[in-house]
Write a protein that holds these residues in place. Sequence first.
Motif: not given
Length: 631
Positions: A512-514, A538-539, A544-545, A605-607
């Motif tokens: 993902x991006x920021x 943000x978590x 960021x996390x 990264x994210x889910x």
Amino acid sequence: MKKLLLTTIAAGLLLVGCGGTKTTDKLASQTPIATTIDLSKVVNDKAPVTINPGRFTEETVTYRLPRVVQGTYSVSDFGKYIDDFKAFDYKGNELATNKVDTNTWAISNATELDYITYNANDTFDQEANSGGGIGGEVPFSPAGTNIESTNYVLNLHGFIGYFDNLKDSQYSLDVTAPASFKRTSALQETGKTTSKDGQLVTSSYFAPRYFDITDNPMFYGDLDVEEFQVGDIKIVLSVYSPNKVHSAAQIKSVMEKMMQAQKTYLGDINSTPRYDIYLYLSEGKPESPKGFGALEHHTSTVVVLSESMPFEALAESMIDVVSHEFFHIVTPLSVHSEDVHYFDYNQPTFSKHLWMYEGVTEYFATLFQVDQGLIDEEEFYGDILSKIQTASNMNDSMSFTEMSENVLDDPYAPQYYNVYMKGALIGMCIDILMREESNGNRGILSLMKELSNKYGKNKPFEDDKLIEEITAMTYPSVGEFLNTHVVGGTPIDYSKFFEKVGLTMDSGRVKTNYIQNDGVLIFAPNRETMTIPFSEAVKDNSFWADNGVLPGDVIKSVDGKELNLSTAQQILTSMYMWQPGTDINVVLDRDGQEIVIKTKTTQSYTTGNKLAEDPNATQTQKATRQAWLKG
């Protein structure tokens, strides 16, 4: 037209938490309408313009600047930027004129009319005062105009208007500018004249009709220009970087590779002997343009992007927007309806088929990259899923044809951006259906070639008959899909189409991006304080996390620039375009405590959802997928 999502994101954070001809009135001489723009006499960012139409036989005539221009789907009102409008007779006396509305002037005693004069203001400076000053919405930057000492963006529809019954008359245009200026234009140049002192050069151009005036923008000034060949097409790249951050030579290497791949993908679709790319890089000042993206023309595109972007991000954006605009040579430039062909600049009607004009164009701009090996399958799948996610945040039950036909009006106007998202996905679904039905031999590119051969740039189709024609040219399943999901408002179950090509949708760790998680913003704007704190999302943004950012943290500054109303778009744009390895310095406010994050960005990264190849896919599914991805 391609309007970048990041522009929409930045604006949205603070606000919510692209008839027949008429006969001429001129006498039989049919001499061209003589127009001049004098850039050597600019005062207060206003360029003097003179229009000499020849003799009229009517007592009253009307002169207009465009209210809407082709390729845009919003009101621009270029008449707002015209000052000191005057008409003169053959004895030099001023004639009576009446400003009928924002864009229209009526001229009395027109049989005596010799010429008209006025000053054309630029639109870039007005973007900082949108809603004040001149007032109202300003034109999308790539459709706008710029007048400054080192650069002139001459989208000619902002300088030259038309007489109601003379849109099909020929035009001559003289542009006078300092001899030191570089100048580029795809409009036919007929000659040059140098002043006696050698300080000024007047370039003369010819346009067969008013459409060609609006369809051929120009760049003048302190330009960096490179040329290269793509097959039999000469590409002219003109770059204005006010602080010389980026060069045309750098960008040329990216554009040449991309456009060679595009031409290979398009194959034998008729093109143009010359194509111009005009790139204006905004330096982020209050008076700088803010509408990032591009506007297509038959033989050129105007692009506006941020000068502060790292080169890698600029290259990515150029691939995104220029590939989209170049593919417009297919539609609507070669395949279009009567609404496009007989465009009314004052009271336009719009085609029902933005899913094709913008959506299929965007789909080609995404698909050709995996077809030609510029990206791998995983990245392509990610781009498709990103469009699905963005489209899901819009009205997924709205008739696309109804939205297209009424795109200037509420509630349809706010849904326009979906033409790049769901519109592209509609193109994908048609492509997969055609691959399945033809054992991989036909796809949407072959359909567009067939439509282009049937119609072409000089013959429009009937808007209400297009779906019927496409169905007859393809398969009943394609017609059923269009009537159900494009004319009708039934949401598309994309999993059924992925199944046809042996793909499954799984949940997992995705890039993902920021400023987003899988297409969802990670901010919760506070309307009362006009601040932009991070949200609970943000978590689940690994960058960021990992750097200790918490929900509720407010961004105070990024790389030394304070985040406020006037800088939000520029800063959020730069954050959206960050690449891994970028040095950043972000200052946060956490309940009055200052938190500093000074580091290099890592891939975030994210889910989210991801497409994966089904290990149990049949040979037919695999073959259909291969034909879909590799033509």
